[in-house]
Design a protein around this motif. Structure first.
Motif, PDB file in Angstrom:
ATOM      1  N   MET A  29      -8.747   7.188   8.310  1.00 60.17           N
ATOM      2  CA  MET A  29     -10.376   7.251   8.460  1.00 60.17           C
ATOM      3  C   MET A  29     -11.084   7.634   7.076  1.00 60.17           C
ATOM      4  O   MET A  29     -11.891   7.044   6.781  1.00 60.17           O
ATOM      5  CB  MET A  29     -10.979   8.152   9.639  1.00 60.17           C
ATOM      6  CG  MET A  29     -10.413   7.488  11.051  1.00 60.17           C
ATOM      7  SD  MET A  29     -10.767   5.744  11.392  1.00 60.17           S
ATOM      8  CE  MET A  29     -12.593   5.945  11.806  1.00 60.17           C
ATOM      9  N   TYR A  31      -9.787   7.596   4.177  1.00 62.34           N
ATOM     10  CA  TYR A  31      -9.648   6.651   3.273  1.00 62.34           C
ATOM     11  C   TYR A  31     -10.619   5.484   3.354  1.00 62.34           C
ATOM     12  O   TYR A  31     -11.201   4.950   2.248  1.00 62.34           O
ATOM     13  CB  TYR A  31      -8.280   6.107   3.350  1.00 62.34           C
ATOM     14  CG  TYR A  31      -7.613   5.335   2.074  1.00 62.34           C
ATOM     15  CD1 TYR A  31      -7.289   5.724   0.924  1.00 62.34           C
ATOM     16  CD2 TYR A  31      -7.639   3.979   2.536  1.00 62.34           C
ATOM     17  CE1 TYR A  31      -6.896   4.996  -0.108  1.00 62.34           C
ATOM     18  CE2 TYR A  31      -7.228   3.048   1.525  1.00 62.34           C
ATOM     19  CZ  TYR A  31      -6.972   3.299   0.112  1.00 62.34           C
ATOM     20  OH  TYR A  31      -6.305   2.735  -0.553  1.00 62.34           O
ATOM     21  N   LEU A  32     -10.641   4.888   4.538  1.00 62.27           N
ATOM     22  CA  LEU A  32     -11.254   3.742   4.910  1.00 62.27           C
ATOM     23  C   LEU A  32     -12.948   4.081   4.801  1.00 62.27           C
ATOM     24  O   LEU A  32     -13.790   3.179   4.241  1.00 62.27           O
ATOM     25  CB  LEU A  32     -11.265   3.364   6.261  1.00 62.27           C
ATOM     26  CG  LEU A  32      -9.936   2.384   6.350  1.00 62.27           C
ATOM     27  CD1 LEU A  32      -9.514   1.986   7.793  1.00 62.27           C
ATOM     28  CD2 LEU A  32      -9.540   1.370   5.383  1.00 62.27           C
ATOM     29  N   ILE A  33     -13.322   5.409   4.868  1.00 56.83           N
ATOM     30  CA  ILE A  33     -14.982   5.712   4.800  1.00 56.83           C
ATOM     31  C   ILE A  33     -14.953   5.704   3.525  1.00 56.83           C
ATOM     32  O   ILE A  33     -16.270   4.943   2.748  1.00 56.83           O
ATOM     33  CB  ILE A  33     -15.113   7.076   5.405  1.00 56.83           C
ATOM     34  CG1 ILE A  33     -15.072   6.768   7.084  1.00 56.83           C
ATOM     35  CG2 ILE A  33     -16.444   7.666   4.785  1.00 56.83           C
ATOM     36  CD1 ILE A  33     -15.072   8.215   7.812  1.00 56.83           C
ATOM     37  N   MET A  36     -14.120   1.531   2.091  1.00 57.34           N
ATOM     38  CA  MET A  36     -14.713   0.615   2.537  1.00 57.34           C
ATOM     39  C   MET A  36     -16.133   0.712   3.020  1.00 57.34           C
ATOM     40  O   MET A  36     -17.073   0.139   2.494  1.00 57.34           O
ATOM     41  CB  MET A  36     -13.920   0.112   3.750  1.00 57.34           C
ATOM     42  CG  MET A  36     -14.498  -0.987   4.365  1.00 57.34           C
ATOM     43  SD  MET A  36     -13.893  -1.579   5.905  1.00 57.34           S
ATOM     44  CE  MET A  36     -14.166  -0.403   7.268  1.00 57.34           C
TER      45      MET A  36
END
Lengths: 298, 280
Positions: A29, A31-33, A36
């Motif tokens: 999460m 990483y994606l926050i 992305m």
């Protein structure tokens, strides 16, 4: 980890156990926050500011970027992209439906083979597949050689660098994305429904029209999205096999970033593209929900 | 793109000799559009493969069989540099994605109820790559991160994670939950259960996910286009500039090799998904 204390807790799947999810969910999460959500949020933020002189931005609030979208030049490009991607989607549906239908009717063993055969071209490099169409459509290319060999034309027909070539290129690129969801919805159909229709005296065509076709619409809509979404934002095919003469939204975004150096406006265009796509997806979800809830209950 | 593998795996799961009544008569003509579709899909690729064995430098004239373009390909420094960069990026992105994607899938399956986190984790696979590409470019530029292979690795890791998550989640749905429950009943904690019971069962699915992440990363162009430095092009970027500024027949040879690699990878991934499909 704290969950070790409660070994007897039932229904492990849905129970939240204190900190237990953290080691599993947190790394991904975060990483994606970071890579992305943050970049996309940043773009949304940039759309309200001014361009810097050499790229980048100046933090002065403005709505100019959103107003600029309504200039005839940009409206034209956006509409052109929608039309081209729409034609591609429609053609993909017309070609992909019979293909998916034929595959769903194969024996299980051949179905797998037929499906892998549809997917394989999709796994070959995107640029190479684009390049293949240059070999085919060039004035000295293979299609023209065949046409002349068969005596259909005397002089080569200009096919490359036309909007039609873009449509063919995009269709070629994304056709597998139409066939897969269509196939998935067709093979889920209960065969006894069609059987019942035939037993009640329906001709194969009527059974198809009244039973199979309506039930496959959700799959068709998913396929349409899978084709429409990437076709809208593609900038490589318009450039390489459209010769850069027909500009789509993707080309515009790329040019704002690398040539015009107007990042805020490029971000606005990209966000508009995304908003359009979200609208399409929302409509699709609503339509297929209504469709699947309607006939099956009744 | 998420679904490129999903339907095929449904097909496998459904291979059981279950009911497919022969009652409905199928006209034979039904296969004609399928064959035409295959001609459309394979003809362009076939021509590229055939032309990779062409003795002539002319892309459109066949002058007899030759293997000359293959050694020339390997002597081309730009292509080899691109290949090296691509392999570094794909390896890095796959490593990130495999670890994060597997953990995410496990966490989502076991600890979340709603689909919100799931949707968030899979979103990069659906998000237009153009948006992700320019978004990351703006982020890196704002944070003064110099572009290079590291930035492409981070960028590719995003969509690769989404694909691994999706595939591992799909496999996980097929596992028998009673094995995990048994492990917990016998006193193993979440981490121990994960390492000793879940992970070995998921392994084929994870490998399949990693393979697909790797292949996707090798092929990815748009995001790399925005997030790498001009001096560090990945292979697709090298191909792009070759196609843009004049093609040599080397491209045909390169295409043929890439095609072969993709075919092998996809078939391997396919086998692995089948493996997990039957061990449910």
């Amino acid at each position: 980890m704290t969950s070790t204390n409660h070994p007897a807790a039932p229904a492990a799947r849905t129970v939240r156990r204190g900190l237990a999810p953290v080691p599993f969910l947190a790394p991904g999460m975060i990483y994606l926050i970071l890579f992305m959500a943050l970049p996309v949020g940043l773009l949304a933020f940039y759309t309200f500011f001014k361009r810097g002189r050499f790229g980048g931005i100046v933090f002065e609030f403005t709505l100019d970027n959103w107003v600029k979208l309504f200039e005839p030049l940009y409206v034209g490009v956006i509409l052109q992209s929608i039309v081209l991607a729409g034609i591609v989607t429609l053609l993909a549906l017309l070609i992909g439906y019979p293909m998916a239908y034929a595959i769903a009717g194969l024996s299980p063993k051949w179905r797998t083979v037929a499906l892998v055969a549809v997917v394989l071209p999709f796994w070959t490099n995107f640029l190479i597949r684009t390049y293949a169409w240059i070999l085919l459509l060039n004035n000295a290319g293979w299609v023209n050689q065949w046409l002349q060999g068969l005596g259909i034309t005397d002089a080569p027909i200009s096919m490359l660098y036309t909007p039609q070539a873009i449509v063919v290129g995009l269709l070629y690129m994304y056709l597998p994305l139409m066939v897969l969801p269509l196939y998935a919805s067709l093979q889920q159909l209960d065969p006894s429904l069609r059987e019942a229709a035939t037993n009640l005296g329906a001709t194969p065509w009527r059974a198809f029209r009244t039973v199979t076709l309506p039930l496959s619409i959700p799959g068709a809509l998913t396929g349409c999205i899978f084709v429409f979404v990437p076709a809208m934002s593609n900038f490589v095919i318009p450039e390489l096999i459209g010769g850069g003469k027909t500009i789509m939204v993707g080309n515009l975004v790329r040019d704002q970033f690398f040539e015009a150096r107007d990042w805020p406006f490029g971000a606005t265009l990209a966000l508009l593209l995304t908003i359009l796509l979200v609208i399409v997806i929302v409509v699709q979800t609503a339509v297929s929900r209504r469709l699947t809830e309607g006939p099956r209950r009744g | 793109m998420v679904d490129t593998t999903a339907p095929t795996t449904t097909a496998m799961r459904e291979i059981e000799p279950s009911a497919r009544p022969r009652a409905v008569r199928k006209p034979r003509g039904i296969l004609v559009p399928l064959w035409l579709g295959y001609v459309f899909l394979y003809l362009p690729i076939l021509i590229v493969v055939i032309m990779s064995f062409n003795a002539s430098e002319n892309l459109f004239v066949w002058k007899g069989f030759s293997l000359r373009w293959y050694p020339e390909l390997f002597a081309d420094e730009k292509i080899m540099q691109g290949l090296g960069n691509t392999l570094i990026v794909a390896t890095g992105a796959t490593a990130i994605a495999t670890v994060l994607g597997t953990l995410l899938a496990y966490g989502i399956q076991h600890y979340t109820r709603g689909g919100l986190i799931r949707a968030f984790a899979i979103a990069p696979a659906i998000l237009p790559d153009l948006l992700l590409g320019i978004g990351l470019l703006t982020l890196f530029s704002l944070a003064s991160v110099t572009l290079g292979l590291h930035s492409v690795i981070l960028a590719h890791g995003v969509f690769a994670t989404a694909f691994v998550t999706a595939i591992v989640l799909a496999r996980m749905a097929n596992l028998d939950p009673s094995l995990e429950e048994a492990s917990r009943d016998l006193g193993a904690g979440a981490v121990r259960t994960f390492m000793r019971v879940t992970l070995p069962q998921l392994a084929p699915g994870i490998v399949a996910g990693a393979l697909l992440a790797f292949t996707l990363s090798i092929d990815e162009f748009v995001i790399a286009f925005f997030t790498t430095a001009p001096t560090q092009p990945t292979l697709p970027i090298v191909i792009y500039s070759m196609v843009r500024f004049g093609v040599t027949p080397e491209v045909n040879a390169l295409a043929t090799i890439l095609l072969l690699v993709s075919v092998v990878t996809v078939i391997a991934a396919q086998r692995l998904t089948r493996l997990t499909g039957t061990t449910r």
